[in-house]
Design an enzyme around this catalytic site. Structure first.
Site, PDB file in Angstrom:
ATOM      1  N   ARG A  97       0.866  -1.144  -0.174  1.00  0.00           N
ATOM      2  CA  ARG A  97      -0.046  -0.015  -0.005  1.00  0.00           C
ATOM      3  C   ARG A  97       0.895   1.334  -0.019  1.00  0.00           C
ATOM      4  O   ARG A  97       0.557   2.014  -0.575  1.00  0.00           O
ATOM      5  CB  ARG A  97      -0.813  -0.090   1.098  1.00  0.00           C
ATOM      6  CG  ARG A  97      -2.073  -0.884   1.193  1.00  0.00           C
ATOM      7  CD  ARG A  97      -3.099  -0.782   1.929  1.00  0.00           C
ATOM      8  NE  ARG A  97      -3.708   0.417   2.147  1.00  0.00           N
ATOM      9  CZ  ARG A  97      -4.857   0.523   1.505  1.00  0.00           C
ATOM     10  NH1 ARG A  97      -5.391  -0.476   0.706  1.00  0.00           N
ATOM     11  NH2 ARG A  97      -5.398   1.753   1.529  1.00  0.00           N
ATOM     12  N   GLU A 126     -10.421   6.162   7.213  1.00  0.00           N
ATOM     13  CA  GLU A 126      -8.809   6.371   6.782  1.00  0.00           C
ATOM     14  C   GLU A 126      -8.572   7.552   6.181  1.00  0.00           C
ATOM     15  O   GLU A 126      -7.532   7.910   6.368  1.00  0.00           O
ATOM     16  CB  GLU A 126      -8.307   4.967   6.364  1.00  0.00           C
ATOM     17  CG  GLU A 126      -8.487   3.657   7.156  1.00  0.00           C
ATOM     18  CD  GLU A 126      -8.014   2.551   6.828  1.00  0.00           C
ATOM     19  OE1 GLU A 126      -7.369   1.745   7.285  1.00  0.00           O
ATOM     20  OE2 GLU A 126      -8.219   2.368   5.292  1.00  0.00           O
TER      21      GLU A 126
END
Length: 770
Positions: free
Chosen positions: A316, A719
């Site tokens: 990520r 997030e």
């Protein structure tokens, strides 16, 4: 008479436990009555960063009054599993320890004090081994937990050599503690037929169930995990919860008694995983108009002594190193460094901000180099049309809202006027300096494992019209339960007061995806809509047959159902359906349709969609003390068509402040022996109410429903706002750079503590060597 619906989607409804949270009536695991005969447990942890375990003598502990069980890895009847089934990465150390704080043994006794004393009597003999304690040492010794993660496009090395301008830089990004209010806790209860129930605080009931079953050597259906609510998670109630819950289950299995294992704050900080600390280096080549010809970013992450979640986090990181920018020639590399410190794991926005930091530092560096507005530099490199809309991993940016979001923040924040005012303020103030910065984000919503893109839900309607709602998601304050209830309310057109969200339980919902990655509302919401829709369809068919009308003549609205020219109340309909023997329970299921990803090639469509956002922050810096203050923050986040604007705005505010803490004050360090220095709230600082921006303006991007067919066209929210706090660090750098000569870039690591700010000020005021 029809009345308005108290519920439904796109409505700002309070969190279902808001009042109970405020008055103390919300029950967490530690608040529930203990089972009869419950024992209390304590861990025995390693004092060494790296060592071989020579011998464990537990005789003295077992001889103590009240002690019922002492377990080590040798007592595990099944497989020593930490939830990920990685060999050598179990809940209790076997032949070696890899960090200070790694659990080696556990004790269960009648009282917690007895357990603690007994734990201190366990004699563990170690043979210390050389330890690797820093990222730099790991790189030098080539100590890695996984192979490098690499994305490349074009010819970056060649184009860097041909660029008109070329810059280089390096910075470090510190770790961060989850610091949930409720520390790790589990109560394991052995039951008949060799089964066990686990009450715990976890974001991942299925992983806890799977780990406990493997450790005990029993099938999954012999382990039940129950989670009513989680007292804060942020990613930390995944692997950490597995370790505590499975250890409690092992002690309960060994003793035949219920066992409660709750970590105190110091132990929790020492034992559990944290955010990945990273060392970032960058190099970029660009032309006179600030268009980047080539870019290279390398991220070396402190992964700790075990792999854990680090591969996914590193992926990520590298896959968000582009952020909002298209580059024809790029090289992004990630190295997972093995260090003899506690393993790093998933934490809110896991990996993404560490990737974004490098490219945003590049954009600001270019702006300083060319004496150009940083917003102009960024805009000239955005993802745009078909020639510039494909990410390095092959996903097309289809719903690009970057420019629109930034433009709205620029207007809302009065950017141009304030930029002039701050420049004037700095010219007249030698001690206090102000900084202003804006950062855009493009945040991918999804996991990198396709099988995690699925969810189930179960709805039970009782004969009086009341409803039970079950699903596999964990409620940890983010509002998942109330949003799911809103969806049921919308589909069935009943007041939200009729709907009771139930505790998450593996007996009702098997194989649930972990709650995290900002995808839970997408997945569970669709599954819940599916289940509610099945019940509505059954009721519609019943009414159509009973009153001999076509289905399209039946409408559900505001707790009533119109059938031709008749109105029937919800309760009347359910009573009728019950007596007509119509099933009043339904299971729903959903799987994300478009997601696919080759983890070996790092190519595909790992994200269902992107969330966009932008934040502008103004800060003040005291140049004599290094102290900083966030004066104003303007944030706009793309939430699609928000299911619950009140909940979503709260998530943006909380996420941004948590990220702000990481950028400015939250610091984790280890001493020369690998011991955590910041093992309490006296040494680990987090933002308080007084640290929240004095002027805090948060909006959701209006009139932009999700282009994908998500649940009521909403988007994940939890997030992305954390990553926008990056603009706080950029604003502090902007203030520091006002003290230096034009073109000088402040060398300021993260977190920007007062000591680091002072060092950056001293550096930027130091004359350059000729």
């Amino acid at each position: 008479m029809k009345q308005g619906l108290n519920g439904g989607v796109h409505t700002p409804i309070a969190h279902d436990s808001a009042v109970k949270h405020a008055n103390g009536q919300a029950q967490f695991v530690a608040d529930r009555p203990l089972p009869h005969g419950c024992l209390h447990a304590c861990l025995v942890t390693s004092p060494h960063a790296h060592a071989s375990i020579v011998h464990i003598d537990r005789d003295a502990a077992l001889a103590m009054p009240g002690v019922h069980a002492v377990v080590t890895a040798t007592d595990i009847p099944g497989f020593n599993d930490d939830g990920l089934s990685i060999p050598g990465e179990g809940v209790l150390a076997e032949a070696h320890v890899g960090c200070v704080g790694q659990p080696v043994a556990a004790v269960a006794a009648e009282t917690l004090e007895q357990a603690r004393v007994a734990a201190s009597r366990i004699d563990v003999q170690y043979e210390p081994l050389p330890a690797v304690l820093t990222i730099e040492d790991a790189l030098e010794q080539k100590q890695f937990v996984t192979h490098p993660v690499v994305l490349q496009r074009g010819s970056p090395a060649q184009e860097l050599g041909h660029a008109a301008h070329r810059i280089r830089g390096q910075l470090s990004i510190g770790s961060q503690e989850h610091l949930y209010l409720e520390t790790q806790i589990a109560v394991a209860i052995p039951d008949e037929d060799s089964t066990v129930e686990i009450r715990c605080s976890t974001q991942n009931p299925f992983m806890v169930q799977r780990s406990a079953a493997k450790i005990l050597g029993i099938p999954l259906n012999a382990v039940t995990v129950d989670v009513r609510r989680v007292g804060g998670g942020f990613g930390g109630k995944g692997m950490g919860a597995v370790q505590v819950a499975s250890t409690a289950a092992l002690l309960a299995w060994s003793s035949g008694r219920p066992v409660r294992l709750k970590l105190d704050r110091k132990t929790d900080l020492q034992v559990t995983d944290k955010r990945h600390e990273c060392l970032v280096t960058y190099e970029a080549g660009f032309d006179d108009d600030a268009r980047v010809n080539a870019i290279a970013i390398t991220v070396a992450a402190r992964c700790g002594h075990q792999l854990g979640m680090s591969r996914t986090v590193l992926e990520r990181t590298i896959m968000h190193a582009d952020n909002c920018y298209h580059f024809d020639n790029l090289l992004f590399r990630g190295f997972g460094c093995r260090t003899n410190t506690v393993s790093a794991g998933a934490m809110r926005a896991f990996g993404t901000l560490q990737g974004m930091v490098g490219v945003e530092a590049v954009m600001d560096h270019i702006a300083r180099h060319l004496d150009m507005d940083p917003l102009t530099v960024r805009a000239r490199n955005y993802y745009r049309d078909e020639a510039r809309n494909t990410t390095p991993y092959g996903q097309v940016v289809e719903d690009n809202l970057i420019g629109e979001t930034v433009a709205q923040v620029q207007t809302a924040s009065e950017w141009d006027r304030r930029r002039r005012e701050i420049d004037g303020f700095n010219a007249d103030n030698p001690v206090l300096r102000k900084g202003l910065a804006m950062v855009p984000i493009k945040y991918g919503i999804g996991m990198h494992l396709e099988h995690l893109h699925q969810a189930s839900a179960l709805i039970n309607v009782f004969a009086d019209g009341s409803v039970h709602l079950n699903h596999g998601g964990a409620e940890m304050g983010q509002g998942l339960f109330i949003k799911m209830a809103q969806i049921v309310s919308q589909v069935l057109q009943i007041d939200i007061g009729h709907i009771r969200p139930m505790a998450t339980n593996t007996e009702k919902i098997p194989n649930a995806t972990p709650t995290g990655g900002s995808i839970s509302t997408d997945l569970i919401g669709k599954a819940t809509e599916n289940a509610a829709g099945i019940i509505r369809e059954r009721l519609t068919r019943l009414l159509a047959a009973r009153f001999k009308v076509p289905a399209h003549a039946i409408a559900f609205a505001d707790n009533q159902i119109s059938v031709g020219n008749r109105w029937i109340s919800w309760k009347e309909l359910i009573n009728f359906a019950y007596h007509a023997r119509i099933p009043l329970m339904a299971t729903g299921y959903f799987q994300t349709p478009k997601v696919h990803f080759d983890r070996q090639k790092l190519q595909g469509r790992p994200y269902e969609y992107f969330v966009y956002g932008a934040a502008a922050t103004e800060v003040a810096v005291d140049t004599l003390t290094g102290e900083t203050r966030v004066l104003r923050a303007d944030i706009i986040e793309d939430a699609g068509h928000s299911l619950n604007p009140a909940i979503d705005i709260g998530q943006v505010e909380g996420g941004f402040v948590q990220g702000m803490g990481w950028m400015t004050m939250e610091e984790i360090t280890w001493d020369e022996n690998g011991r955590l220095r910041n093992d309490g709230l006296g040494t680990y600082l987090v933002p308080m109410a007084s640290d929240v921006p004095t002027d805090f303006r948060v909006q959701l991007l209006a009139n932009r429903p999700n282009a994908e067919e998500t649940i009521y066209r909403s988007k994940g929210i939890g997030e992305p706002p954390l990553t926008m706090a990056l603009c706080v660090w950029l604003a502090i750098r902007d203030a520091v750079q006002s003290l230096g000569a034009p073109g000088r870039v402040a060398e300021l690591d993260i977190p920007a503590t007062p000591a680091r700010v002072l060092a950056a000020i001293e550096d930027i005021q130091r004359p350059r060597a000729p």
